[in-house]
Design an enzyme around this catalytic site. Structure first.
Site: not given
Ligand code: NAD
Ligand code: DAU
Length: 339
Positions: A125-127, A153, A157
Site C-alpha cells: 500500500t501507499d500508506e 496497519y 504492511k
C-alpha cells in the site's frame, strides 16, 4: 499456470480472482482465505462452479495448512492480498495486524522457498510512505520515498515489505511488490469511506466525516489495480517495487458531497466527527515507473467509476445487507457513537 491468491474473498482479491479467471481461462486459481469479518464467500459465488477455481478456507499464518496446500497444488505464482486492512481497527487492536500482515507473509514466503515458485507478489500500500503535507501539491510518493509509517496497519504492511525484500536478497526468492493508492469499486467492505457513505446515505443516516474532511486520498478503480498486478506478475522485474495510482486526488469532503449528489441526498447529512488518531493528511502516487516499464495506465475515470460503484451498491443490496446487520452493527456503534 497455477496461482494461489490469498485474501481472494475480500474486496480487491475477489476482483482479482474474477479478472484472472476471465482473462486466462486456462489458468488454475486457488483462493486461500481465512474468511475473517472482511471475507465473504458469497462474493465468490459466481466462480465457485468454475473447474479452474478452488476455494480453501485457511489462515496464512497456519504453516501446516499452507504447506499442505503448496504440496497439493504446486503453485507457480502466489499473490498475497490477505491482510487486516482497516486503519481504524488497527488503532483499536494492533496485534492481529502484526500476526496476519507480517507473520502470515513470512509463512507464505517460507512455503515458497520450500516448494519453489516462479513469483511471489506482495500486495502492499501507499500508506507505507506515510503522508504528504496538504500545502505541497508538488510532492508525490515514488518508489524511492522512504518508508515512514503512521498507523499500526501501515507499520505492519511496511514490516511485511521489508521482509519480502529481505527474502529476495537473502534467499533469492523471486519477489515483486506493488504499492497502490486507495481503491474503490464493487465488493468494498462497508467499513471503508465510500461504501460507508453510500450505505448511510441510502438509509438517511449521518455521514461521519473525520475532522475537517480536508484529508486527501488518491482514488483508483479496483479493476485498474487488478490489471496492474496482472502486468507485474507477468512482466515485472524480480526484486522491484511498483507504485500504482491514477493521479486522482480528492478530499474526503468532496467525495462525500459527490455521493450525496449522485444519490439525491442532502448535504445536511454530513456530520463532522472526532478525527482519526494519527490521521494521514495526503496520499499521492507517482506511477511513472509502472507506466514507463510496463505500459500500465488507469482506464476508468473517477467520474465514471464512482457512478458505476454507487449503482453496484444500489443493485446489490443482498450482498451488503447481511454484512451490516450482523456483528458490523456492534463495530459501528463502538467506533461512531460518542465520537
Ligand atoms: P479486505 O479487508 O477487503 O480483504 C482482506 C481479505 O483477507 C479478506 O477476505 C479476509 O478474510 C482475508 N484474510 C485476513 N486475514 C487472513 C488470514 N490470516 N489468512 C487468510 N486470509 C485472511 O482487504 P482489501 O481492501 O481487499 O485489501 C487487500 C490487500 O490490498 C491488503 O493487503 C491491503 O493492505 C492492500 N491494499 C488495499 C487498498 C485498498 O484501498 N483497499 C489499497 C492498497 C493496498
Ligand atoms: O491508501 C491505501 C489504503 O487505503 C489501504 O492500504 C487501506 O487498506 C485502505 O483501507 C485505505 O485506507 P484509508 O484509511 O485511506 O481508507 P478509509 O476508507 O478507512 O478512509 C479514507 C479516508 O476517509 C480517510 O482519510 C479517513 C476518512 N474517513 C473514513 C471513514 C471510514 C472518514 O472521514 N469517515 C469514515 O467513516
Amino acid at each position: 499456470m497455477t496461482i494461489i491468491v490469498t485474501g481472494g474473498a475480500g474486496f480487491i482479491g475477489s476482483n482479482f480472482v474474477f479478472h484472472m479467471l476471465n482473462k486466462y481461462p486456462d489458468y488454475r486459481i486457488i483462493c486461500l482465505d481465512k474468511l475473517t469479518y472482511a471475507g465473504n464467500l458469497s462474493t465468490l459465488a459466481p466462480v465457485m462452479d468454475n473447474p479452474n477455481f478452488r476455494f480453501v478456507k485457511e489462515d496464512i499464518c497456519d504453516r501446516e495448512a499452507v504447506y499442505k496446500l503448496f504440496e497439493e497444488e504446486k503453485p507457480d505464482v502466489v499473490v498475497n492480498f490477505a491482510a487486516e486492512s482497516h486503519v481504524d481497527r488497527s488503532i483499536e487492536n494492533p496485534e492481529v495486524f502484526l500476526q496476519t500482515n507480517i507473520l502470515g507473509t513470512a509463512t507464505l514466503m517460507d512455503a515458497c522457498r520450500k516448494y519453489g515458485i516462479t513469483r511471489y507478489h506482495q500486495v502492499s500500500t501507499d500508506e507505507v510512505y506515510g503522508d504528504l503535507p496538504l500545502d505541497r501539491p508538488d510532492l508525490f510518493f515514488t518508489e524511492e520515498t522512504p518508508i515512514h509509517t503512521s498507523s499500526p496497519y501501515s507499520s505492519s504492511k511496511a514490516g511485511a515489505d521489508l521482509l519480502v525484500l529481505a527474502y529476495h536478497r537473502t534467499y533469492g526468492l523471486p519477489v515483486t511488490i506493488s504499492r497502490c493508492s486507495n481503491n474503490y469499486g464493487p465488493y468494498h467492505f462497508p467499513e471503508k469511506l465510500i461504501p460507508l457513505m453510500v450505505i448511510n446515505a441510502l438509509h438517511d443516516k449521518p455521514l461521519p466525516v473525520y475532522g475537517t474532511g480536508e484529508n486527501v486520498r488518491d482514488w483508483l478503480y479496483v479493476e485498474d489495480h487488478c490489471k496492474a498486478i496482472d502486468l507485474i506478475i507477468h512482466k515485472g522485474t524480480v526484486g522491484e517495487v511498483y507504485n500504482i495510482g491514477g493521479h486522482n486526488e480528492m478530499t474526503n469532503i468532496d467525495i462525500v458531497k459527490i455521493i450525496c449528489k449522485e444519490l439525491g441526498k442532502p448535504e445536511s447529512l454530513i456530520t463532522h466527527v472526532g478525527d482519526r488518531k494519527g490521521h494521514d493528511q495526503r496520499y499521492a502516487i507517482d506511477p511513472t515507473k509502472i507506466h514507463n516499464e510496463l505500459g500500465w495506465l488507469p482506464e476508468t475515470m473517477f467520474k465514471d467509476g464512482i457512478k458505476k460503484t454507487i449503482q453496484w451498491y444500489l443493485d446489490n443490496q443482498d450482498w451488503w445487507e447481511p454484512i451490516i446487520s450482523g456483528e458490523y452493527q456492534n463495530y459501528y456503534d463502538k467506533m461512531y457513537s460518542n465520537r
